[in-house]
Design a protein around this motif. Sequence first.
Motif, mmCIF file in Angstrom:
data_model
loop_
_atom_site.group_PDB
_atom_site.id
_atom_site.type_symbol
_atom_site.label_atom_id
_atom_site.label_comp_id
_atom_site.label_asym_id
_atom_site.label_seq_id
_atom_site.Cartn_x
_atom_site.Cartn_y
_atom_site.Cartn_z
ATOM 1 N N GLN A 177 -8.049 -0.596 0.704
ATOM 2 C CA GLN A 177 -7.965 0.523 1.361
ATOM 3 C C GLN A 177 -6.597 0.570 1.622
ATOM 4 O O GLN A 177 -5.835 1.638 1.524
ATOM 5 C CB GLN A 177 -8.758 0.587 2.453
ATOM 6 N N GLU A 178 -6.213 -0.551 2.322
ATOM 7 C CA GLU A 178 -4.587 -0.368 2.762
ATOM 8 C C GLU A 178 -4.027 -1.978 2.846
ATOM 9 O O GLU A 178 -4.630 -2.846 3.029
ATOM 10 C CB GLU A 178 -4.351 0.239 4.088
ATOM 11 N N ILE A 179 -2.834 -2.093 2.588
ATOM 12 C CA ILE A 179 -2.376 -3.263 2.827
ATOM 13 C C ILE A 179 -1.139 -3.286 4.121
ATOM 14 O O ILE A 179 -0.297 -2.564 3.896
ATOM 15 C CB ILE A 179 -1.246 -3.650 1.732
ATOM 16 N N ARG A 180 -1.463 -4.047 4.952
ATOM 17 C CA ARG A 180 -0.875 -3.733 6.442
ATOM 18 C C ARG A 180 0.279 -4.859 6.567
ATOM 19 O O ARG A 180 1.110 -4.770 7.500
ATOM 20 C CB ARG A 180 -1.843 -3.749 7.631
ATOM 21 N N SER A 181 0.273 -5.745 5.839
ATOM 22 C CA SER A 181 1.217 -6.897 5.934
ATOM 23 C C SER A 181 1.681 -7.606 4.681
ATOM 24 O O SER A 181 0.965 -7.431 3.770
ATOM 25 C CB SER A 181 0.803 -8.258 6.901
ATOM 26 N N LYS A 182 2.653 -8.395 4.778
ATOM 27 C CA LYS A 182 3.387 -8.904 3.833
ATOM 28 C C LYS A 182 2.263 -10.018 3.376
ATOM 29 O O LYS A 182 2.041 -10.499 2.044
ATOM 30 C CB LYS A 182 4.461 -9.705 4.027
ATOM 31 N N ARG A 226 -5.011 1.095 -4.138
ATOM 32 C CA ARG A 226 -5.031 1.513 -2.847
ATOM 33 C C ARG A 226 -4.979 2.829 -2.174
ATOM 34 O O ARG A 226 -4.740 3.761 -3.365
ATOM 35 C CB ARG A 226 -3.844 0.739 -2.159
ATOM 36 N N THR A 227 -5.312 3.258 -1.264
ATOM 37 C CA THR A 227 -4.984 4.521 -0.924
ATOM 38 C C THR A 227 -4.048 4.772 0.169
ATOM 39 O O THR A 227 -3.919 6.059 0.682
ATOM 40 C CB THR A 227 -6.421 4.865 -0.026
#
Length: 400
Positions: free
Chosen positions: A349-354, A377-378
């Motif tokens: 859905q989403e990538i929030r961090s490295k 991803r969105t």
Amino acid sequence: MIDRPLYVKQIMAYTDTPFIKVLTGVRRCGKSTILDMIIEALKNDRNIPEERIISFRFDLLEYEGATAKEILSKIKARLSPNGRTYVFLDEVQEIQGWERMVNTLAVEYNVDLYVTGSNSRMMSSEISTYLTGRYVAFRIFTLSFSEYLQFKASYTEPGSPRQELAEYIRLGGFPATHLHSFSQDEVYTAVRDIYSSTIFSDIVRRSQIRKVDQLERVVKYVFSQVGNTFSAKSIADYMKAEHRKMDNETVYSYLEKLESAYLLHRCSRYDLQGKSILKTQEKFYLADTALRYSVLGYNADTLASSLENVVYLELLRRGYTVYVGKDGNAEIDFVAVRQNEKLYVQVTQEIRSKETEKREYDRLLAIHDNYPKYVLRTDDFAGGNYEGIHTMHVADFLLG
């Protein structure tokens, strides 16, 4: 009637061939309407006169209890003496012994046959016995994202694909729910009716299941676990915690019946190192995301697993056989295989961090072959390629 040309084109490629065209899929996915589209194409594009086209719909009350022999007599009485007759038999599984009836028509008469059904027992040992080498099967799905946008454009101005994706996931793709602007409650009411008629007509009544509440508890458990691996033992243990005893064999039986009615798709795990299909800890995906929300209620926290469900169905529509990939301790969401092609797909859905980004991409980088690899991803992201891995918005992939 909004056209679904992909299916019509695929099916009509076999028109006027000896093959019986068998259309299967979950109830209300559009099989009957596709038959109507084929009939219209025969009349308009191939100039087939109406008297050489006959159709029957066997889920109507007038055919309840009818025998295959009786139906065969009705069809024979309407066959054209002036050339090939095009015969359309809708929900043919309602007629006991339909396989022999269809085989007789195909072998003895000058007909071009099209049949539909909502239960995979149509493709059981009986059809293999009577129709071996004489049929070609087509799996019909609910609306793809592209079709959903087309349907919506018939009554309103759709937003951008990325805006529409969330609504597509929330409302699903049953065609009848997208012919007008329906509210969420109206959509879920219609889908609950589809779910209930499938459970009670295709499973409970046909299999004479007495413990209906037990079956429905299994359904709700599976619906809540979309995108998660689990086993029959997991369900049996859950039922035990609910103070309801159920053995593994009963669970397997229920799951097979839900698959037969096309409510569920089983996605096996594939060991990328051992090159073998694993028989434990499978995943199950739904025929349509609206089934989950109509039964359990809408929950925004389930969006990530519903995204997986949507991508899984799209891969099936494109003709891939789809597995969950196992590479050591890592899991690849999908390994999709079609003849000599292969795709690896991660859905997030989403990538929030490295750290999360590294984890998602490293799983694919660890696979050392030259087949295409995707992270879908969105959220907003920069660039479309990461060390040879394609990064795409889910909406763009679905329309690609």
